[in-house]
Design a protein around this motif. Structure first.
Motif, PDB file in Angstrom:
ATOM      1  N   ALA A  38       0.829  -1.207   0.000  1.00 55.48           N
ATOM      2  CA  ALA A  38       0.000   0.000   0.000  1.00 55.48           C
ATOM      3  C   ALA A  38       0.867   1.262   0.000  1.00 55.48           C
ATOM      4  N   MET A  39       1.937   1.265   0.793  1.00 55.81           N
ATOM      5  CA  MET A  39       2.810   2.422   0.836  1.00 55.81           C
ATOM      6  C   MET A  39       3.540   2.641  -0.491  1.00 55.81           C
ATOM      7  N   GLU A  40       3.882   1.538  -1.147  1.00 54.91           N
ATOM      8  CA  GLU A  40       4.526   1.636  -2.463  1.00 54.91           C
ATOM      9  C   GLU A  40       3.563   2.261  -3.474  1.00 54.91           C
ATOM     10  N   MET A  41       2.308   1.822  -3.444  1.00 54.24           N
ATOM     11  CA  MET A  41       1.315   2.386  -4.366  1.00 54.24           C
ATOM     12  C   MET A  41       0.956   3.823  -4.009  1.00 54.24           C
ATOM     13  N   LYS A  42       1.000   4.147  -2.715  1.00 55.45           N
ATOM     14  CA  LYS A  42       0.722   5.535  -2.319  1.00 55.45           C
ATOM     15  C   LYS A  42       1.799   6.471  -2.858  1.00 55.45           C
ATOM     16  N   ALA A  43       3.059   5.993  -2.887  1.00 55.66           N
ATOM     17  CA  ALA A  43       4.131   6.800  -3.476  1.00 55.66           C
ATOM     18  C   ALA A  43       3.871   7.015  -4.971  1.00 55.66           C
ATOM     19  N   ASP A  44       3.390   5.968  -5.650  1.00 56.64           N
ATOM     20  CA  ASP A  44       3.028   6.113  -7.061  1.00 56.64           C
ATOM     21  C   ASP A  44       1.870   7.082  -7.229  1.00 56.64           C
ATOM     22  N   TYR A  45       0.931   7.046  -6.287  1.00 60.91           N
ATOM     23  CA  TYR A  45      -0.213   7.952  -6.332  1.00 60.91           C
ATOM     24  C   TYR A  45       0.240   9.405  -6.185  1.00 60.91           C
ATOM     25  N   ASP A  46       1.140   9.649  -5.245  1.00 62.45           N
ATOM     26  CA  ASP A  46       1.652  11.008  -5.060  1.00 62.45           C
ATOM     27  C   ASP A  46       2.412  11.483  -6.298  1.00 62.45           C
ATOM     28  N   ASP A  47       3.175  10.570  -6.912  1.00 63.20           N
ATOM     29  CA  ASP A  47       3.895  10.930  -8.144  1.00 63.20           C
ATOM     30  C   ASP A  47       2.932  11.231  -9.274  1.00 63.20           C
ATOM     31  N   ALA A  48       1.850  10.456  -9.363  1.00 67.53           N
ATOM     32  CA  ALA A  48       0.867  10.676 -10.421  1.00 67.53           C
ATOM     33  C   ALA A  48       0.166  12.016 -10.252  1.00 67.53           C
ATOM     34  N   LEU A  49      -0.145  12.372  -9.010  1.00 65.48           N
ATOM     35  CA  LEU A  49      -0.764  13.674  -8.757  1.00 65.48           C
ATOM     36  C   LEU A  49       0.183  14.809  -9.109  1.00 65.48           C
ATOM     37  N   SER A  50       1.453  14.637  -8.740  1.00 66.44           N
ATOM     38  CA  SER A  50       2.440  15.661  -9.046  1.00 66.44           C
ATOM     39  C   SER A  50       2.629  15.812 -10.550  1.00 66.44           C
ATOM     40  N   SER A  51       2.677  14.683 -11.262  1.00 66.82           N
ATOM     41  CA  SER A  51       2.830  14.729 -12.725  1.00 66.82           C
ATOM     42  C   SER A  51       1.635  15.387 -13.379  1.00 66.82           C
ATOM     43  N   LEU A  73       2.096  14.244 -22.010  1.00 67.09           N
ATOM     44  CA  LEU A  73       2.676  12.906 -22.087  1.00 67.09           C
ATOM     45  C   LEU A  73       2.441  12.156 -20.788  1.00 67.09           C
ATOM     46  N   GLY A  74       2.161  10.865 -20.912  1.00 68.20           N
ATOM     47  CA  GLY A  74       1.965  10.034 -19.735  1.00 68.20           C
ATOM     48  C   GLY A  74       0.558  10.103 -19.186  1.00 68.20           C
ATOM     49  N   SER A 105      -1.803   3.991 -14.718  1.00 65.40           N
ATOM     50  CA  SER A 105      -3.133   4.073 -14.136  1.00 65.40           C
ATOM     51  C   SER A 105      -3.416   5.497 -13.686  1.00 65.40           C
ATOM     52  N   SER A 106      -4.695   5.825 -13.617  1.00 64.61           N
ATOM     53  CA  SER A 106      -5.080   7.156 -13.151  1.00 64.61           C
ATOM     54  C   SER A 106      -4.875   7.239 -11.646  1.00 64.61           C
ATOM     55  N   PRO A 107      -4.666   8.446 -11.118  1.00 62.28           N
ATOM     56  CA  PRO A 107      -4.488   8.591  -9.670  1.00 62.28           C
ATOM     57  C   PRO A 107      -5.651   8.015  -8.875  1.00 62.28           C
TER      58      PRO A 107
END
Length: 218
Positions: A132-145, A162-163, A171-173
């Motif tokens: 979950a923490m790994e995916m949350k980091a991806d979620y934060d990166d997706a929001l930032s992008s 792009l992206g 995947s979407s945030p």
């Protein structure tokens, strides 16, 4: 009974005594220093550098070792060849062969058999939490992008983001958030199961630590 007792006194023989029923052996009380164990595992396997993927891999390997302990393998292993009944095993063999996955439900009754039952539940919770923490980091990166792309799009009218546009590999945030919340909920369920197991199979210190761990995970 009174008459027999009087006769026994006259004959100078002691009254018959009924043997007490045998006392059942007490359930073993396992001692698991949960917080020390978790702190050591996390600091030694990636979380010192926030590498949740490495820690999740460690939890997976640790679970495999715990489940394949010879003395408790039949209870913990998900392999059909160590299944619980021949009929159920045969059905699973037809579906996926001898290495088919056989789901096992672990509870307080199984926890009294071996300390590995509670350890498996603990590391299942840790593995779900680290995922979950790994995916949350991806979620934060997706929001930032998305935020950076949105600002860039305002500056360059008609530009392509792009992206985020036409990139189906990401995947979407929203979907990432839904996925990691689901994993956190699963981790909390494992932590609650651990607390219930500790009440039956753990000593007083383990019960207190399991309760704290479950509250923190929730």
């Amino acid at each position: 009974h009174t008459h027999q007792y009087i006769m026994s006194e006259d004959n100078n023989t002691p009254p018959p005594e009924s043997s007490p029923p045998p006392t059942p052996p007490p359930n073993p009380k396992f001692n698991i220093p949960i917080h020390t164990l978790i702190e050591t595992s996390q600091s030694s396997h990636g979380l010192r550098h926030n590498d949740y993927n490495q820690y999740r891999s460690y939890c997976t390997n640790r679970l495999s070792r715990l489940r394949h302990d010879g003395s408790i393998r039949k209870t913990l292993s998900h392999s059909v060849i160590h299944g619980i009944s021949s009929a159920e095993s045969k059905n699973q063999l037809k579906k996926g062969g001898k290495h088919a996955f056989l789901k096992k439900a672990l509870g307080a009754e199984e926890a009294t058999q071996h300390v590995n039952v509670m350890l498996v539940t603990l590391y299942c919770a840790e593995r779900c939490w680290s995922h979950a923490m790994e995916m949350k980091a991806d979620y934060d990166d997706a929001l930032s992008s998305r935020s950076n792309a949105s600002n860039s799009k305002k500056k360059e009218k008609g530009g392509v983001v792009l992206g985020l546009v036409g990139d189906k590999s990401k995947s979407s945030p929203g979907s990432i958030r839904q996925h990691y919340l689901k994993k956190l909920k699963k981790a909390a369920k494992y932590a609650t199961d651990l607390e219930e197991m500790a009440k039956v199979a753990g000593d007083d210190g383990t019960v207190v630590e399991a309760r704290g761990y479950a509250c923190w995970m929730k």
